[in-house]
Design a protein around this motif. Structure first.
Motif, PDB file in Angstrom:
ATOM      1  N   THR A 155     -15.105  68.305   8.452  1.00  0.00           N
ATOM      2  CA  THR A 155     -14.521  66.958   8.511  1.00  0.00           C
ATOM      3  C   THR A 155     -15.634  65.908   8.535  1.00  0.00           C
ATOM      4  OG1 THR A 155     -14.380  67.121  10.935  1.00  0.00           O
ATOM      5  CG2 THR A 155     -12.399  67.690   9.663  1.00  0.00           C
ATOM      6  N   PRO A 156     -16.372  65.739   7.447  1.00  0.00           N
ATOM      7  CA  PRO A 156     -17.473  64.776   7.412  1.00  0.00           C
ATOM      8  C   PRO A 156     -16.958  63.345   7.241  1.00  0.00           C
ATOM      9  CG  PRO A 156     -17.232  65.804   5.283  1.00  0.00           C
ATOM     10  CD  PRO A 156     -16.239  66.481   6.174  1.00  0.00           C
ATOM     11  N   ARG A 157     -17.827  62.395   7.588  1.00  0.00           N
ATOM     12  CA  ARG A 157     -17.525  60.986   7.371  1.00  0.00           C
ATOM     13  C   ARG A 157     -18.179  60.540   6.063  1.00  0.00           C
ATOM     14  NH1 ARG A 157     -15.657  57.233  10.795  1.00  0.00           N
ATOM     15  NH2 ARG A 157     -16.123  58.542  12.621  1.00  0.00           N
ATOM     16  N   VAL A 158     -17.472  59.712   5.285  1.00  0.00           N
ATOM     17  CA  VAL A 158     -17.974  59.216   4.008  1.00  0.00           C
ATOM     18  C   VAL A 158     -18.987  58.095   4.275  1.00  0.00           C
ATOM     19  CG1 VAL A 158     -17.357  58.235   1.778  1.00  0.00           C
ATOM     20  CG2 VAL A 158     -15.751  59.771   2.948  1.00  0.00           C
ATOM     21  N   GLY A 205     -16.539  55.141   5.009  1.00  0.00           N
ATOM     22  CA  GLY A 205     -16.333  54.924   6.436  1.00  0.00           C
ATOM     23  C   GLY A 205     -15.280  55.806   7.066  1.00  0.00           C
ATOM     24  N   LYS A 206     -14.472  56.496   6.258  1.00  0.00           N
ATOM     25  CA  LYS A 206     -13.401  57.339   6.782  1.00  0.00           C
ATOM     26  C   LYS A 206     -13.855  58.797   6.898  1.00  0.00           C
ATOM     27  CE  LYS A 206      -9.204  56.905   5.433  1.00  0.00           C
ATOM     28  NZ  LYS A 206      -7.966  56.865   4.620  1.00  0.00           N
ATOM     29  N   ARG A 207     -13.184  59.531   7.767  1.00  0.00           N
ATOM     30  CA  ARG A 207     -13.387  60.979   7.822  1.00  0.00           C
ATOM     31  C   ARG A 207     -12.422  61.654   6.855  1.00  0.00           C
ATOM     32  NH1 ARG A 207     -16.899  63.263  10.987  1.00  0.00           N
ATOM     33  NH2 ARG A 207     -17.712  62.123  12.794  1.00  0.00           N
ATOM     34  N   VAL A 208     -12.910  62.640   6.143  1.00  0.00           N
ATOM     35  CA  VAL A 208     -12.077  63.393   5.212  1.00  0.00           C
ATOM     36  C   VAL A 208     -12.112  64.865   5.594  1.00  0.00           C
ATOM     37  CG1 VAL A 208     -12.329  61.773   3.296  1.00  0.00           C
ATOM     38  CG2 VAL A 208     -14.025  63.582   3.605  1.00  0.00           C
ATOM     39  N   ARG A 209     -11.177  65.608   5.067  1.00  0.00           N
ATOM     40  CA  ARG A 209     -11.115  67.052   5.318  1.00  0.00           C
ATOM     41  C   ARG A 209     -11.623  67.783   4.081  1.00  0.00           C
ATOM     42  NH1 ARG A 209      -6.866  70.853   4.717  1.00  0.00           N
ATOM     43  NH2 ARG A 209      -5.493  69.131   4.076  1.00  0.00           N
ATOM     44  N   VAL A 210     -12.587  68.682   4.289  1.00  0.00           N
ATOM     45  CA  VAL A 210     -13.196  69.429   3.189  1.00  0.00           C
ATOM     46  C   VAL A 210     -12.951  70.920   3.399  1.00  0.00           C
ATOM     47  CG1 VAL A 210     -15.331  69.991   1.964  1.00  0.00           C
ATOM     48  CG2 VAL A 210     -14.990  67.689   2.904  1.00  0.00           C
ATOM     49  N   VAL A 211     -12.447  71.591   2.373  1.00  0.00           N
ATOM     50  CA  VAL A 211     -12.327  73.047   2.398  1.00  0.00           C
ATOM     51  C   VAL A 211     -13.389  73.600   1.447  1.00  0.00           C
ATOM     52  CG1 VAL A 211     -10.843  75.037   2.059  1.00  0.00           C
ATOM     53  CG2 VAL A 211      -9.869  72.891   2.891  1.00  0.00           C
ATOM     54  N   LEU A 212     -14.381  74.260   2.021  1.00  0.00           N
ATOM     55  CA  LEU A 212     -15.506  74.789   1.248  1.00  0.00           C
ATOM     56  C   LEU A 212     -15.245  76.227   0.850  1.00  0.00           C
ATOM     57  CD1 LEU A 212     -18.465  74.393   0.225  1.00  0.00           C
ATOM     58  CD2 LEU A 212     -19.206  75.320   2.434  1.00  0.00           C
ATOM     59  N   ASP A 235      -7.834  63.546   1.661  1.00  0.00           N
ATOM     60  CA  ASP A 235      -7.590  62.411   2.530  1.00  0.00           C
ATOM     61  C   ASP A 235      -6.191  62.610   3.075  1.00  0.00           C
ATOM     62  OD1 ASP A 235      -7.602  59.993   3.868  1.00  0.00           O
ATOM     63  OD2 ASP A 235      -6.960  58.857   2.097  1.00  0.00           O
ATOM     64  N   LYS A 236      -6.113  62.920   4.383  1.00  0.00           N
ATOM     65  CA  LYS A 236      -4.879  63.425   4.978  1.00  0.00           C
ATOM     66  C   LYS A 236      -4.518  64.715   4.235  1.00  0.00           C
ATOM     67  CE  LYS A 236      -3.217  58.977   6.715  1.00  0.00           C
ATOM     68  NZ  LYS A 236      -4.387  58.163   6.338  1.00  0.00           N
TER      69      LYS A 236
END
Length: 357
Positions: free
Chosen positions: A246-249, A270-277, A286-287
């Motif tokens: 969940t990194p921040r942009v 500026g938002k946090r996003v969810r990343v599936v690696l 985003d959500k």
């Protein structure tokens, strides 16, 4: 290990040898017991012939392979799962040999085989599965995600002894990786993507099913036809093999994942996003809405930028367009389209408005 490193450096520096460290390591591992035996310092170990029941056992390992990927010579990792009775093997090439690749390799192999071995799968002490080796016996502290994964697929794990002593305990898959490397990665294959390469790998696996191993009277596929109906069924529910971040942009509209950076649309700064690696790609949400998808970078400290993610900002800042890193990457990848080269917004006048407004 220190001796192996010194041998490798001397071969490269003094003899200009075209070898990898892994090649030297494997050679030293093979030759060391032979040299000790010849000198009388160690007895040659006896090997006890084994009989494998159909559908009961398999072996898993990784091996490094060299690939010319999109014009660049890179090292990738070949996952191999080999059935012990028939010799049927399934392979997959990944950008890394981390836990995501370890899991995805299993999922692909078990789906291809159509089931799970009934008794056990043999492993060495990969960090993807083993958090701690408890002495020289078989006891291991397994990683939490691996426990969840193998419980989901009802896999019984068997860990080989550490070091050279345990190499022969899964000699079938190690020999299979060597065979596959010699027959399909020499000369070095040239592809544009790992997806293209894995399509070739699937064809090579099908072809290898027609061969006979040693003096066996039947082919690999003929033996596998006997054991395939004996495999345990696959679970109906999927298992999420990717790893969550969940990194921040940042202000450059990029996120940091492991050692690399990837772009996302500028509206997410500026938002946090969810990343599936995953092993070969990553997906950004985003959500619950997918906003970006990138092929996973191989080299550390690299970045992968999508020009489309910056179009909104470039409309406001047209002067940044000619030197944009995303533009250079798009051109290099052949993804620069007439749409990207469309009419630029008119520059502002001294009063701060565009002509005609």
């Amino acid at each position: 290990m220190a001796i192996t490193i010194r041998i490798f450096h001397r071969l490269v520096q003094e003899h200009d040898a075209d070898v990898s460290y892994q090649m030297v390591r494997r050679y030293v591992a093979d030759r060391k017991p032979e040299i000790l035996a010849a000198s009388g310092k160690a007895a040659v170990e006896a090997f006890v012939p084994q009989t494998h029941l159909p559908g009961h056992e398999a072996e898993v390992d990784f091996g490094d392979v060299t690939v010319r990927l999109a014009g660049e010579l890179v090292t990738c990792y070949l996952f191999s799962l080999r059935m012990s009775y028939s010799g049927k093997a399934v392979h997959r090439v990944f950008a890394s040999c981390g836990q995501e690749a370890f899991f995805e390799g299993h999922v692909h192999a078990l789906r291809t085989l159509g089931g799970v071995p009934r008794s056990k799968i043999r492993y060495d002490n990969l960090k993807s599965a083993v958090a701690q080796v408890l002495g020289l016996n078989r006891a291991r502290v397994e990683t939490d995600r691996w426990i969840a994964f193998r419980s989901h697929f009802n896999i019984e794990s068997f860990y080989c002894r550490p070091g050279i002593e345990g190499a022969h305990e899964k000699g079938g898959v190690e020999g299979m990786i060597g065979y596959f490397r010699r027959n399909h990665f020499t000369p070095v294959p040239e592809v544009e993507s790992l997806a293209e390469l894995n399509e070739l790998v699937d064809q090579w696996d099908l072809h290898d099913g027609h061969r006979r191993i040693g003096s066996r009277p039947r082919t690999v596929d003929e033996y596998f036809a006997v054991e395939q109906p004996l495999l345990m069924p696959l679970p109906q529910e999927p298992f999420e093999t990717g790893r969550l971040f969940t990194p921040r942009v940042d202000r450059y509209s990029q996120i940091a994942v492991r050692t690399n950076r990837y772009s996302v649309p500028t509206r997410l700064i500026g938002k946090r996003v969810r990343v599936v690696l995953h092993a070969s790609h990553l997906v950004v949400y985003d959500k619950n809405v997918e906003v970006a998808r990138h092929e996973r970078l191989i080299a550390k400290g690299s970045c992968r930028l999508d020009l489309d993610h910056y179009l909104e900002a470039l409309i406001r800042k047209p002067g940044a367009f000619p030197g944009a890193t995303a533009l250079e990457q798009a051109r290099s990848a052949g993804k620069f389209t007439p749409v990207h080269d469309g009419p630029r917004p008119a520059k502002s006048t001294a009063s701060g408005t565009a002509p005609g407004h």
